[in-house]
Design a protein around this motif. Structure first.
Motif, short mmCIF file in Angstrom:
data_model
loop_
_atom_site.label_atom_id
_atom_site.label_comp_id
_atom_site.label_asym_id
_atom_site.label_seq_id
_atom_site.Cartn_x
_atom_site.Cartn_y
_atom_site.Cartn_z
N GLU A 148 -8.33 8.43 4.59
CA GLU A 148 -9.27 9.34 3.93
C GLU A 148 -10.38 9.83 4.86
N ASN B 147 0.82 -1.21 0.00
CA ASN B 147 0.00 0.00 0.00
C ASN B 147 0.85 1.26 0.00
N GLY C 50 -15.27 0.44 3.08
CA GLY C 50 -14.30 0.14 2.02
C GLY C 50 -13.30 1.26 1.78
N LYS C 51 -13.35 2.29 2.61
CA LYS C 51 -12.41 3.39 2.41
C LYS C 51 -11.13 3.16 3.20
N SER C 52 -10.07 3.84 2.78
CA SER C 52 -8.86 3.72 3.58
C SER C 52 -8.96 4.69 4.75
N LEU D 9 -7.61 -0.30 4.79
CA LEU D 9 -9.04 -0.05 4.65
C LEU D 9 -9.70 -0.29 6.01
N GLU E 148 -10.45 -3.96 6.55
CA GLU E 148 -9.18 -4.67 6.73
C GLU E 148 -8.66 -4.50 8.15
N TYR E 149 -8.72 -3.24 8.59
CA TYR E 149 -8.19 -2.93 9.90
C TYR E 149 -8.99 -3.62 11.01
#
Lengths: 236, 321
Positions: free
Chosen positions: B136, A17, B131-133, B94, B97-98
């Motif tokens: 952001e 990433n 679904g965002k990182s 994301l 993910e986290y």
């Protein structure tokens, strides 16, 4: 064990990433290509010896860039606090980080297989020394990565971690290059401590248990110091 | 299982020559929401870092959920959901993910993990940004991700370091609501330097100053301890003089003093009535105004505020209490 793999997996994915992994992979592949093909045809031999000679040196410089952020960046941003207050031990955190970067290094090594494969299309390549050379690279790389992780555990500044790791790694690599200037007893001791001395014999196709144990010991020692540094935070 | 979920005994922490925490003892019981209140640098964060086993105390000890912070650090960490100050998260990951990572670190996997993920995402209203990182996200959403990771393993104890700092009023009130919701089933210790927050979210307040616990009480008790209520009435002036009004209100039996206050708008008078004890004089003031033919425009009760107590306790004067 699960925790180690979870931490390692997260670390491995996070490399992709950000830019560092791509930059390191590109630089390694390009410099290797330049040095390798530059002299390859002069020898007129289908051998990967030269590749290992160069790759051993390039990686000593390049790998600290992969490890510099492992703990330093977590300390700078404070994410280390969330990581360590999860139900894990410090040893699991260190091993997890190490497994993550080792995974990336394995990917890098697989990519360099392009060189021996292309050599083998040009002539009759003896794959035996290639595999023992890769084993040597993997072991030397482990030692360099462990040293890098140790340096990263000492500071919250990535650049300092990079500098310390590179200095130590290059020092251990270069040790056997000045032996002619020293008395014989000192010379043989220093030679024995040198990364390149142990690595080159593996690149020749000789897998000596002593060489393997040397790299494993350096790796374990550096990881133990990283563990100590991470643990000392509790008592500071 | 014990009902004392957090038990700190004589916690002391020195950083070199600096003493961050001095013999701090306190307890938090099951199901309580306790506010840790103090100025910056008072030792709130140090105390929380000790309870979460990030650092060890120089003296004293503590237990969380019955497990000792020296002998059983893993059990302590398992019992706690922790949100450190300024919510440090892996910004390149994301949200989903986290949270998956946090869940796995907490020993969840497979369908159990999926069920918990769904639940915390719903609880913290993260559905739209899953679904965002993380990099952001706005501060408010990051804070929710921080809370979500703290809740993923249904911990009996939550330790939240400044969960509402840096948020705009809307975000803060959402997070406050969320913490109240969480506090119904769990033990929560949160730190803040915002008194209004403590009033609405916490059942009990620990005030800490220069590393020492200087007060431990409910917000109402603390406010009551500080002093009597006062009543401020705003009246239309018409052709009444200030002395007419003072006379009218002095007739109230429980009134101790009546004082005219400066700062009234043109054509209005503002009067402060102080009761003899803790009586509520609002009805009496209204009656007195009516019988003296005064037009009452406004009436307000003011206690000595938490703010005042806080200031008193944390600016040196409190050390004696």
């Amino acid at each position: 064990m699960n925790h180690i793999l979870t931490i390692g997996g997260r670390q491995f994915r996070s490399y992709f990433n950000g830019p560092v992994a791509y930059i390191v992979i590109c630089i390694v592949m390009l410099t290797l290509g330049f040095f390798f093909w530059n002299t390859f045809f002069l020898f007129g031999r289908a051998s990967a010896r030269e590749m290992f000679r160069w790759l051993g040196l390039i990686l000593v410089f390049a790998l600290p860039a992969l490890t510099m952020g492992l703990l330093a960046e977590e300390k700078r941003t404070g994410t280390i606090e969330l990581l360590i207050t999860m139900p894990v031990t410090e040893a699991q955190v260190i091993l997890g980080k190490f497994v993550g970067v080792l995974g990336l290094y394995a990917v890098l090594l697989v990519l360099t297989l392009a060189y021996p494969i292309s050599v083998s299309t040009l002539g009759n390549l003896d794959w035996g020394p290639v595999w023992s050379g890769y084993l040597g690279l993997f072991l030397q790389g482990s030692a360099v990565l462990a040293i890098g992780l140790m340096a990263s555990s000492w500071t919250s500044n990535q650049l300092i971690a990079l500098f310390v790791a590179m200095t130590l790694s290059v020092f251990f690599w270069v040790l056997d290059k000045f032996l002619a200037l020293l008395p014989t007893s000192a010379a043989s001791a220093l030679e024995w401590l040198s990364f390149d001395y142990h690595f080159q014999s593996m690149a020749r196709g000789v897998v000596d248990l002593r060489d393997v144990l040397f790299f494993l010991s350096v790796t374990a020692f550096a990881l133990a110091l990283a563990f100590r540094a991470l643990e000392s935070r509790r008592w500071s | 299982m014990t009902d004392v979920m957090i038990d700190a005994r004589d916690l002391t922490k020195h950083y070199g020559p600096v003493t961050a925490l001095k013999n701090a003892s306190f307890q938090v019981n099951r199901g309580e929401v306790v506010g840790f209140l103090g100025p910056n640098g008072a030792g709130k964060t140090t105390a929380m870092k000790i309870l979460t086993c990030f650092i060890a105390p120089s003296g004293g000890t503590a237990s969380v959920g019955g497990a000792d912070i020296f002998d059983d650090t893993i059990a302590v960490r398992e019992a706690i959901g922790y949100l450190p100050e300024s919510t440090p998260l892996y910004t390149e990951m994301l949200v989903l993910e986290y949270l998956e990572f946090a869940g796995k670190m907490r020993g969840l996997s497979g369908s159990g993990l999926q069920a918990r993920l769904r639940r915390v995402v719903e609880e913290t209203s993260l559905g739209d940004v899953i679904g965002k990182s993380i990099g952001e996200l706005s501060k408010g959403f990051r804070q929710r991700v921080g809370l979500a990771q703290a809740l993923i393993h249904e911990p009996p104890v939550l330790i939240l370091d400044e969960p509402m700092s840096g948020l705009d009023p809307n975000q803060a009130s959402e997070i406050r609501e969320l913490i109240r919701e969480i506090g119904r089933e769990r033990t929560v210790l949160l730190s803040t330097h915002n008194l209004a927050e403590v009033r609405v979210t916490c059942g009990r307040v620990l005030i800490i100053s220069q590393g020492e616990i200087v007060a431990d009480d409910t917000p109402d008790e603390l406010a009551a301890r500080a002093g009597k209520p006062r009543f401020v009435a705003t009246l239309r002036q018409n052709d009444h003089s200030a002395s007419d009004i003072r006379e009218a209100f002095s007739a109230i039996g429980d009134a101790q003093s009546v004082n005219e206050q400066a700062g009234a708008a043109a054509g209005e008078l503002v009067v402060e009535v102080v009761p003899k004890g803790n009586q509520d004089l609002r009805a009496d003031i209204f009656q007195a105004a009516v019988s003296a033919n005064l037009v009452l425009l406004g009436l307000e009760q003011r206690g000595e505020d938490l703010e005042d107590i806080f200031r008193e306790l944390t600016t040196g004067a409190g050390a004696s209490s």
